[in-house]
Enzyme design. Structure first.
Site, PDB file in Angstrom:
ATOM      1  CB  ALA A  63      28.252  40.549  31.185  1.00 41.94           C
ATOM      2  N   GLY A 102      26.605  35.713  34.220  1.00 35.36           N
ATOM      3  CA  GLY A 102      25.225  36.584  33.346  1.00 35.36           C
ATOM      4  C   GLY A 102      24.133  35.621  32.818  1.00 35.36           C
ATOM      5  CD  GLU A 105      23.744  37.751  37.445  1.00 35.65           C
ATOM      6  OE1 GLU A 105      24.757  37.750  36.310  1.00 35.65           O
ATOM      7  OE2 GLU A 105      23.778  38.387  38.607  1.00 35.65           O
ATOM      8  CD  GLU A 125      28.928  37.054  37.504  1.00 36.89           C
ATOM      9  OE1 GLU A 125      29.749  35.443  38.592  1.00 36.89           O
ATOM     10  OE2 GLU A 125      28.253  37.182  37.028  1.00 36.89           O
TER      11      GLU A 125
HETATM   12  N1  T1G Z   1      32.828  37.842  26.956  1.00 39.46           N
HETATM   13  C1  T1G Z   1      33.311  37.953  26.152  1.00 39.46           C
HETATM   14  N2  T1G Z   1      34.442  36.757  25.491  1.00 39.46           N
HETATM   15  C2  T1G Z   1      34.439  36.239  26.297  1.00 39.46           C
HETATM   16  C3  T1G Z   1      34.083  36.230  27.235  1.00 39.46           C
HETATM   17  C4  T1G Z   1      32.621  36.359  27.686  1.00 39.46           C
HETATM   18  N3  T1G Z   1      32.065  35.876  28.630  1.00 39.46           N
HETATM   19  N4  T1G Z   1      33.952  33.944  27.711  1.00 39.46           N
HETATM   20  C5  T1G Z   1      35.018  33.590  26.823  1.00 39.46           C
HETATM   21  N5  T1G Z   1      35.261  34.628  26.063  1.00 39.46           N
HETATM   22  C6  T1G Z   1      35.836  34.586  24.492  1.00 39.46           C
HETATM   23  C7  T1G Z   1      37.084  34.053  25.179  1.00 39.46           C
HETATM   24  O1  T1G Z   1      37.874  35.671  25.104  1.00 39.46           O
HETATM   25  C8  T1G Z   1      38.227  33.313  23.511  1.00 39.46           C
HETATM   26  O2  T1G Z   1      38.026  34.528  22.964  1.00 39.46           O
HETATM   27  C9  T1G Z   1      37.194  32.351  23.238  1.00 39.46           C
HETATM   28  O3  T1G Z   1      35.706  33.342  24.016  1.00 39.46           O
HETATM   29  C10 T1G Z   1      36.862  31.109  23.713  1.00 39.46           C
HETATM   30  O4  T1G Z   1      36.780  31.561  25.577  1.00 39.46           O
HETATM   31  C11 T1G Z   1      26.914  40.330  34.728  1.00 39.46           C
HETATM   32  C12 T1G Z   1      29.102  40.698  34.882  1.00 39.46           C
HETATM   33  C13 T1G Z   1      33.177  30.316  28.997  1.00 39.46           C
HETATM   34  C14 T1G Z   1      34.528  28.342  30.254  1.00 39.46           C
HETATM   35  O5  T1G Z   1      33.761  34.814  33.440  1.00 39.46           O
HETATM   36  O6  T1G Z   1      35.100  31.083  31.420  1.00 39.46           O
HETATM   37  O7  T1G Z   1      28.505  38.039  33.285  1.00 39.46           O
HETATM   38  O8  T1G Z   1      40.662  34.221  22.235  1.00 39.46           O
HETATM   39  O9  T1G Z   1      39.336  30.155  25.255  1.00 39.46           O
HETATM   40  O10 T1G Z   1      38.781  27.661  27.189  1.00 39.46           O
HETATM   41  O11 T1G Z   1      26.409  39.358  36.247  1.00 39.46           O
HETATM   42  O12 T1G Z   1      35.665  31.050  28.126  1.00 39.46           O
HETATM   43  O13 T1G Z   1      39.118  33.030  20.943  1.00 39.46           O
HETATM   44  O14 T1G Z   1      39.318  35.575  20.833  1.00 39.46           O
HETATM   45  O15 T1G Z   1      38.051  30.515  26.991  1.00 39.46           O
HETATM   46  O16 T1G Z   1      35.891  26.588  26.089  1.00 39.46           O
HETATM   47  C15 T1G Z   1      31.441  35.738  34.101  1.00 39.46           C
HETATM   48  C16 T1G Z   1      33.936  33.664  31.046  1.00 39.46           C
HETATM   49  C17 T1G Z   1      31.073  37.383  33.092  1.00 39.46           C
HETATM   50  C18 T1G Z   1      33.020  33.586  31.717  1.00 39.46           C
HETATM   51  C19 T1G Z   1      35.053  29.001  27.602  1.00 39.46           C
HETATM   52  N6  T1G Z   1      31.250  35.243  33.073  1.00 39.46           N
HETATM   53  N7  T1G Z   1      34.478  32.762  30.020  1.00 39.46           N
HETATM   54  O17 T1G Z   1      36.215  28.325  27.911  1.00 39.46           O
HETATM   55  O18 T1G Z   1      37.387  28.965  25.899  1.00 39.46           O
HETATM   56  S1  T1G Z   1      31.333  38.524  34.198  1.00 39.46           S
HETATM   57  C20 T1G Z   1      32.429  34.882  32.603  1.00 39.46           C
HETATM   58  C21 T1G Z   1      35.213  31.426  30.768  1.00 39.46           C
HETATM   59  C22 T1G Z   1      29.280  38.656  33.959  1.00 39.46           C
HETATM   60  C23 T1G Z   1      26.921  39.537  35.203  1.00 39.46           C
HETATM   61  C24 T1G Z   1      28.523  39.861  34.909  1.00 39.46           C
HETATM   62  C25 T1G Z   1      35.736  30.231  29.376  1.00 39.46           C
HETATM   63  C26 T1G Z   1      34.791  29.674  28.786  1.00 39.46           C
HETATM   64  P1  T1G Z   1      39.212  34.316  21.763  1.00 39.46           P
HETATM   65  P2  T1G Z   1      37.863  30.501  26.029  1.00 39.46           P
HETATM   66  P3  T1G Z   1      36.919  27.786  26.561  1.00 39.46           P
END
Ligand code: T1G
Length: 678
Positions: A63, A102, A105, A125
């Protein structure tokens, strides 16, 4: 605005493609586009199968976290996914990069999942203080069984495509460079067959046979999940998949998710997610600053720090030349490095080949001349300014121009060290935390003359070696140790005033730290730096050493230890402290835990405010990153500065005043103003 989702027809297969850089987060536009595309596929008889894939570096990575905490905007993901799953036309997820949260999912709601070998899948999450909120906790256990689902949902760590295939989460591993074509072929092969749905039945088919599974799993994770709310909620959600219908299970998941989303822990952990990424950015250094290529690293000192520092680079495939003053010290140091790697291999976290690969990149030497062609040299020698200046003077003579010269000093003045060279622009602090090959924090100390390209290079390099870096200005103790000294001051004052030292430790343990200062002292050794003269007693520590209380290694320090190293408070130590206080004419009184907690933590927040006011940290969230990664500040509170904002800066000011402790102007001003630091 064009939708980030487009569709392409390949014969009777509709390919739905998301192009939402940087990570195809499932923001509102993506969800709306997905919904429309699925409706298009379902309503067109010419379409007999669907493939969902993403452009860019990854399948949906979850998400859009930036939407959290704001009023929800439709369409909501669960409904879109249920509609897709209800279709009789086979829907195939084509996965590359990291299908997370997500994103995973979405894949679970597809009837099939194919992935390239380098792909990873996970439900992280819990690392945001949440649980999956789009039926992930209900589909996954039904697809792979509760046993395989628990580590994914509760631990939050991703698994490889091959491991996912092994547990039934991925149906086929396809070509690394032919994902779309292979996914289309796979989809065609499923046309006309009944589609499998991960929401059917209950976990493990007819429910979880092993009733103790969940309690056993919770117990196995006890240390790791202590204090966190989300992991327990995740266990409850997976349990529901084994006992409830899908509809009831999704309701249970939604209840648990909503409660967590509105809690302080998730707000804190979402804050940390962005804080960690922000810390790597230096506001006044242009993003396109050219980097200095780091092909070869020199490390001076093969002791605990030098060896640990070297391992970071060796593990990242960067050759290291390590220098010591004697062959014996060199052999001891390299021997310890090999032993550390072999221990890691014993735990299955490295192969024997990888150990040899890493050690094969190490060149021990006794001669400075062998550092001449290094692109970066890090000294980890004795914490004495004279010694450091001598080392940097030699490096300045020997090492090629343009190389970075870094000091691992934990508090000395990096400007003064830089002045011992003709190249102050290339001098920077790289303060690692012991054990340097394990602790994630790297304090990058920016000297007055440190060049932008040197800083930008070190920040990028920190990510390469798996560290979390934060920039500090030059001040005693930089960010972390400067705030630690305030806590230590109060801890020592409290026990002299009558607080029980074990309650000082308990307050920090209960707050979520891994241990308190007196327990830490016993672990490290009370006799470190002791002059060994039992007749000379001027401090509590000297008094303890004088009676052989050297710490855990001696079976007694502040605490008494049994064979299993279980600790009990000591009356003898309590008396030693009381005698000291009496000698200093200090009245002892009973001090309650609330006062202990306020006096340990509030002065740290005040020092953090001063650090910000002096410009020694770029932003309050950097201070949070330092304390979470370097000192074990509990992640679920977001770090000292976020925690202070959560409880109220006015409460911190009031508490400091109540205990006659200094309040910085900046803290007072922020408390009276926005109540926030950044
Ligand atoms: N939402 C918004 N921005 C995100 C994002 C996300 N999910 N993931 C990464 N970014 C932005 C991050 O802030 C950075 O921005 C840029 O992307 C590159 O990220 C419904 C409720 C995917 C492994 O927890 O683990 O889904 O600094 O520097 O090292 O049930 O990002 O460039 O402006 O980390 O190559 C669950 C979180 C959400 C994944 C990539 N998903 N992201 O790593 O790059 S909750 C997560 C990561 C959810 C559902 C629930 C990592 C990555 P900027 P980065 P990276």
């Amino acid at each position: 605005m064009t939708s980030p989702i487009r569709t392409e027809r390949h014969d009777n297969v509709l390919v739905v493609i998301s192009d939402n850089p940087p990570v195809n987060a499932l923001g509102q536009a993506v969800r709306a586009g997905l919904k429309d595309a699925i409706e298009e596929a379902m309503s067109d008889d010419a379409i007999e199968a669907v493939v969902i894939r993403c452009d860019g570096r990854t399948f949906f990575a979850g998400a859009d976290i930036t939407e959290f905490g704001k009023p929800p905007v439709g369409p909501n993901l669960p409904e879109t996914l249920d509609a897709m799953e209800a279709s009789d036309k086979p829907v195939v997820a084509a996965i590359h990069g990291t299908a997370l949260g997500g994103g995973c999912e979405v894949a679970l709601a597809c009837h099939y999942r194919v992935a390239v070998p380098s792909a990873k899948l996970g439900l992280p999450e819990v690392k945001l203080g949440l649980i999956p909120g789009a039926a992930g906790t209900q589909r996954l256990p039904r697809l792979v069984g509760a046993e395989a689902a628990l580590p994914l949902v509760v631990g939050g760590n991703p698994i490889s495509a091959r491991k996912a295939q092994g547990i039934g989460l991925v149906d086929e591993i396809v070509g690394e460079d032919s994902l779309e074509a292979d996914a289309i072929a796979f989809a065609k092969s499923k046309i006309g067959q009944p589609v499998p749905r991960a929401s059917e039945g209950t976990a493990n088919g007819d429910g979880v046979r092993d009733p103790d599974l969940f309690d056993r799993f919770r117990a196995s994770q006890a240390r790791k999940i202590r204090g966190f709310d989300a992991p327990n909620a995740a266990i409850e959600a997976v349990k529901a998949a084994g006992t409830m219908s899908y509809a009831e299970g999704v309701k249970k998941e939604r209840e648990l998710f909503t409660e967590l989303m509105s809690g302080t822990q998730s707000a804190a952990m979402r804050h940390y997610f962005f804080a960690e990424r922000a810390a790597n950015k230096i506001d006044d250094v242009p993003k396109d600053t050219p980097l200095i290529p780091i092909k070869k690293v020199g490390v001076i000192g093969a002791g605990t720090m030098g060896g640990g520092i070297s391992m970071n680079f060796l593990s990242a495939g960067i050759p290291v030349t390590i220098l010591e003053m004697s062959q014996d010290a060199l052999d001891r140091g390299t021997g310890t490095m090999r032993k550390n790697y072999e221990n890691t291999a014993k735990k299955g976290r490295m192969t024997a080949d990888q150990v040899e690969q890493a050690m094969g990149l190490l060149t021990p030497t006794l001669s400075y001349d062998d550092l001449a062609d290094c692109d970066l040299v890090i000294e980890a020698v004795y914490e004495s300014m004279d010694v450091k200046k001598e080392v940097f003077g030699k490096l300045d003579e020997v090492v090629k121009q343009g190389a970075i010269l870094a000091s691992n000093t934990s508090y000395l003045d990096v400007n003064e060290i830089a002045a011992a060279t003709q190249r102050p622009g290339y001098v920077v602090g790289m303060h690692f935390f012991s054990p340097a090959n394990i602790m994630k924090l790297l304090e990058v100390v920016r000297g007055e003359k440190t060049r932008d390209d040197v800083l930008a290079t070190v920040m990028k390099l920190s990510k390469t070696i798996g560290k979390v870096a934060a920039v500090s200005g030059v001040c005693p103790g930089f960010i972390g140790n400067r705030m630690l000294s305030k806590r230590q001051e109060q801890a020592n004052a409290l026990i002299m005033e009558g607080a029980n030292y074990w309650e000082v430790d308990e307050v920090l343990l209960d707050f979520g730290f891994p241990m308190g200062p007196f327990q830490m002292g016993d672990l490290a050794g009370i006799d470190i730096g002791w002059h060994r003269d039992p007749s000379k007693v001027t401090t509590v520590r000297e008094a303890l050493c004088a009676v052989g209380r050297f710490g855990q290694k001696a079976g007694k320090g502040f605490y008494d230890y049994d064979e299993a190293r279980q600790r009990t408070p000591s009356d003898e130590v309590k008396q030693i402290i009381a005698d000291f206080a009496a000698k200093e004419g200090k009245e002892q009184r009973e001090i309650l835990k609330d006062e202990i907690r306020e006096r340990l933590l509030y002065p740290m927040v005040n020092e953090g405010a001063k650090i910000l006011e002096e410009g020694m940290a770029q932003r309050a969230s950097d201070i949070d990153v330092v304390w979470i990664n370097g000192y074990g500040w509990p992640l679920y509170t977001g770090g000292p500065m976020f925690w202070a904002q959560t409880i109220g800066l006015d409460k911190v000011v009031e508490g400091l005043e109540k205990h006659d402790l200094p309040v910085s102007n900046y803290l007072r001003e922020r408390s009276a103003g926005s109540g926030k630091f950044d």
